[in-house]
Design a protein around this motif. Structure first.
Motif, PDB file in Angstrom:
ATOM      1  N   MET A   1       0.232   7.078  -6.548  1.00  0.00           N
ATOM      2  CA  MET A   1      -0.859   8.063  -6.587  1.00  0.00           C
ATOM      3  C   MET A   1      -0.294   9.484  -6.435  1.00  0.00           C
ATOM      4  O   MET A   1      -0.742  10.416  -7.113  1.00  0.00           O
ATOM      5  CB  MET A   1      -1.881   7.786  -5.482  1.00  0.00           C
ATOM      6  N   ASP A   2       0.695   9.649  -5.551  1.00  0.00           N
ATOM      7  CA  ASP A   2       1.319  10.968  -5.379  1.00  0.00           C
ATOM      8  C   ASP A   2       2.037  11.372  -6.673  1.00  0.00           C
ATOM      9  O   ASP A   2       2.026  12.552  -7.060  1.00  0.00           O
ATOM     10  CB  ASP A   2       2.326  10.937  -4.221  1.00  0.00           C
TER      11      ASP A   2
ATOM     12  N   TRP B   1       0.801  -1.218   0.000  1.00  0.00           N
ATOM     13  CA  TRP B   1       0.000   0.000   0.000  1.00  0.00           C
ATOM     14  C   TRP B   1       0.839   1.275   0.000  1.00  0.00           C
ATOM     15  O   TRP B   1       0.430   2.299  -0.517  1.00  0.00           O
ATOM     16  CB  TRP B   1      -0.965  -0.017   1.191  1.00  0.00           C
ATOM     17  N   ALA B   2       2.019   1.180   0.566  1.00  0.00           N
ATOM     18  CA  ALA B   2       2.896   2.364   0.565  1.00  0.00           C
ATOM     19  C   ALA B   2       3.345   2.669  -0.872  1.00  0.00           C
ATOM     20  O   ALA B   2       3.392   3.838  -1.285  1.00  0.00           O
ATOM     21  CB  ALA B   2       4.103   2.127   1.465  1.00  0.00           C
TER      22      ALA B   2
ATOM     23  N   ARG C   1       0.654   8.175   5.229  1.00  0.00           N
ATOM     24  CA  ARG C   1       0.739   6.753   5.585  1.00  0.00           C
ATOM     25  C   ARG C   1       1.968   6.490   6.456  1.00  0.00           C
ATOM     26  O   ARG C   1       1.901   5.761   7.444  1.00  0.00           O
ATOM     27  CB  ARG C   1       0.792   5.891   4.321  1.00  0.00           C
TER      28      ARG C   1
ATOM     29  N   ARG D   1      -0.573  14.457   0.438  1.00  0.00           N
ATOM     30  CA  ARG D   1       0.559  13.574   0.171  1.00  0.00           C
ATOM     31  C   ARG D   1       0.251  12.249   0.853  1.00  0.00           C
ATOM     32  O   ARG D   1       0.428  12.099   2.071  1.00  0.00           O
ATOM     33  CB  ARG D   1       1.856  14.152   0.745  1.00  0.00           C
ATOM     34  N   ARG D   2      -0.232  11.316   0.094  1.00  0.00           N
ATOM     35  CA  ARG D   2      -0.691  10.061   0.678  1.00  0.00           C
ATOM     36  C   ARG D   2       0.454   9.296   1.329  1.00  0.00           C
ATOM     37  O   ARG D   2       0.307   8.755   2.417  1.00  0.00           O
ATOM     38  CB  ARG D   2      -1.319   9.188  -0.404  1.00  0.00           C
TER      39      ARG D   2
ATOM     40  N   ALA E   1      -0.532  12.625  -8.962  1.00  0.00           N
ATOM     41  CA  ALA E   1      -1.065  13.911  -8.482  1.00  0.00           C
ATOM     42  C   ALA E   1      -0.109  15.049  -8.840  1.00  0.00           C
ATOM     43  O   ALA E   1      -0.553  16.138  -9.215  1.00  0.00           O
ATOM     44  CB  ALA E   1      -1.285  13.852  -6.974  1.00  0.00           C
TER      45      ALA E   1
ATOM     46  N   TYR F   1       1.694   1.897  -3.536  1.00  0.00           N
ATOM     47  CA  TYR F   1       0.505   2.418  -4.217  1.00  0.00           C
ATOM     48  C   TYR F   1       0.335   3.909  -3.949  1.00  0.00           C
ATOM     49  O   TYR F   1       0.062   4.693  -4.856  1.00  0.00           O
ATOM     50  CB  TYR F   1      -0.740   1.650  -3.744  1.00  0.00           C
ATOM     51  N   ASP F   2       0.540   4.307  -2.706  1.00  0.00           N
ATOM     52  CA  ASP F   2       0.384   5.728  -2.360  1.00  0.00           C
ATOM     53  C   ASP F   2       1.438   6.583  -3.064  1.00  0.00           C
ATOM     54  O   ASP F   2       1.153   7.708  -3.491  1.00  0.00           O
ATOM     55  CB  ASP F   2       0.463   5.921  -0.845  1.00  0.00           C
ATOM     56  N   HIS F   3       2.644   6.044  -3.196  1.00  0.00           N
ATOM     57  CA  HIS F   3       3.678   6.787  -3.925  1.00  0.00           C
ATOM     58  C   HIS F   3       3.288   6.950  -5.392  1.00  0.00           C
ATOM     59  O   HIS F   3       3.502   8.008  -5.998  1.00  0.00           O
ATOM     60  CB  HIS F   3       5.037   6.073  -3.822  1.00  0.00           C
TER      61      HIS F   3
END
Lengths: 295, 168
Positions: free
Chosen positions: A253-254, A246-247, B20, B15-16, A257, A249-251
């Protein structure tokens, strides 16, 4: 299925025109072919009798479809088939087009914020933007972009015999297009683009009930693909987000963005796709009307 | 075992990965890394809706917590028997509300979100601030969490409770 029905009807017409000099299906009420006592009371049986009988003339071949309702209704000299059904269909389409035009928000497509250039190629849309030497392209197709929930709910309501309330009627107009979209990020002089296959999660589309707890859009797959190639290279490793850290995945998405692919973009893309799909639907109805009236 | 992070708003550029990471640091400090946690970032409209439904307060706020275990003794971790019960609950972060506060107080957004999340996690673990005694207990816990956080990250965050107590 529609196409095969048309072909069958067309074949029947061709058979009938080849076999007789008049090229016209005989009406049931024709006195030379049927006895007065049976024609009007049992037309179907009369049709079968005609099919099985050798007939007065050896050249006579009874028609497969002899119902009056399917007789061609020649309204112009174009030589194409014009039936009563076509006429009713054309009238229906005329009304439908008027109704759709009424609810159409605008005849022009909404603009995306952030300096995106839009290019339409039929039902495919391509948004392009340059950010500090990087080229970002977002591609989507409005075909099959309406989630099935809308159609299922209308059918469920109809099955239950529920009259449409004003709220339901209003909701029926708010059909939203949520197409899958592909984001390509290409750095200058690079051989490969980083490609993201994105979508709008279905559980997000709960029609504004306020219970959504999914991200507005999500990444499904990520892959490096040769720059400029339209075909997907199957031998390139494709990262699926189904079981992704998930980390990471968040990177990802960032990363998107930072290049303008965020929730605001996703919302605007939905609006653009909805307008484009509606436009394409109305055009299709108009083309269909023209085709049905006269080819 | 994991943190489910969702961003349902488009008002604040979030900033996801940073959020996290901060949540994972807080979980490590509290020893709750075996428990699942939900973090949902929403705007003022959504947080106000939720505040109205669940607390009868028709105003936006910074954080709302929905504990999985409703009667925990403060600081006592649950002992679940099944894997499905390794869940502490969900935290809704009113990021738009927090952003506005940060602008007014010249604070870093993501640092403040870490503080607000720490406060929310304390609620999931049974801490309350209805009475003076509960307030003191929760402030102590938050102070401990953030002092550890500051030690690990080099940042200088202050408890939410401390800020609120200054306003009382």
């Amino acid at each position: 299925m529609l196409k095969s029905v048309v072909r069958v009807v067309g074949a029947a017409v061709r058979i009938s025109s080849a076999s007789t000099s008049t090229a016209r299906a005989m009406p049931l009420s024709c006195p030379t072919l049927c006895s007065p006592s049976s024609a009007t009371t049992r037309p179907f049986t009369r049709s079968l009798w005609m099919l099985n009988s050798k007939g007065a003339s050896s050249d006579y071949r009874p028609k497969l479809f002899s119902s009056k309702a399917l007789n061609p209704l020649v309204s112009c000299g174009c030589g194409a088939l014009h039936t009563e059904g076509d006429k009713a269909f054309g009238a229906f389409l005329s009304d439908e087009i008027k109704e759709e035009a009424k609810i159409q928000k605008s005849t022009t497509l909404p603009k995306m914020s952030g300096g995106w250039e839009l290019e339409m190629n039929g039902t495919e849309a391509k948004l392009t933007r340059n950010v500090a030497g990087e080229k970002i392209t977002v591609t989507f197709n409005v075909n099959n972009s309406i989630p099935p929930n809308f159609e299922e709910e209308e059918e469920a309501a109809a099955d239950q015999g529920q009259p449409k309330s004003a709220a339901a009627a209003e909701e029926e107009e708010d059909i939203v297009s949520t197409p899958n979209f592909v984001v390509e990020v290409t750095k200058q002089a690079a051989k490969h683009s980083l490609v993201f296959d994105c979508h709008f999660p279905e559980d997000e589309m709960s029609h504004g009930e306020g219970e959504e707890e999914s991200d507005i859009f999500a990444i499904r797959e990520v892959s490096f693909q040769p720059e400029g190639e339209t075909d997907w290279k199957e031998t390139s490793y494709t990262l699926s987000t189904d079981s992704l850290d998930w980390a990471l995945y968040d990177h990802l998405m960032d990363f998107l963005a930072d290049r303008g692919i965020d929730n605001t973009f996703a919302d605007e893309l939905m609006e653009l796709s909805t307008a484009a799909e509606h436009q394409a639907y109305i055009k299709f109805l108009e083309d269909l009307q023209g085709f049905v009236k006269c080819n | 075992m994991g943190v489910v992070l969702r961003n349902l708003q488009k008002v604040v550029p979030l900033r996801r990965a940073r959020l996290r990471k901060d949540v994972d640091t807080l979980r490590h400090i509290l020893g709750i890394h075996k428990f699942d946690l939900g973090i949902v970032c929403v705007d003022n409209h959504r947080i106000q809706q939720i505040n109205k439904i669940y607390r009868k307060k028709n105003v936006p706020t910074d954080v709302l917590s929905f504990p999985f275990y409703e009667d925990l003794r403060p600081g006592k971790l649950p002992c679940p028997l099944h894997r499905d019960e390794h869940n502490l609950g969900d935290i809704f972060l009113g990021v738009e509300f927090v952003m506005k506060q940060c602008k007014e107080d010249s604070l870093d957004l993501h640092g403040t979100l870490a503080v607000v999340t720490a406060h929310g996690i304390c609620h999931l673990l049974g801490y309350r601030h209805e009475t003076e005694e509960e307030w003191t207990e929760m402030l102590q816990k938050e102070s401990y969490i953030l002092s550890e956080y500051n030690r690990l990250t080099g940042r200088h965050l202050e408890p939410l409770m401390k800020r609120c107590s200054q306003e009382r």
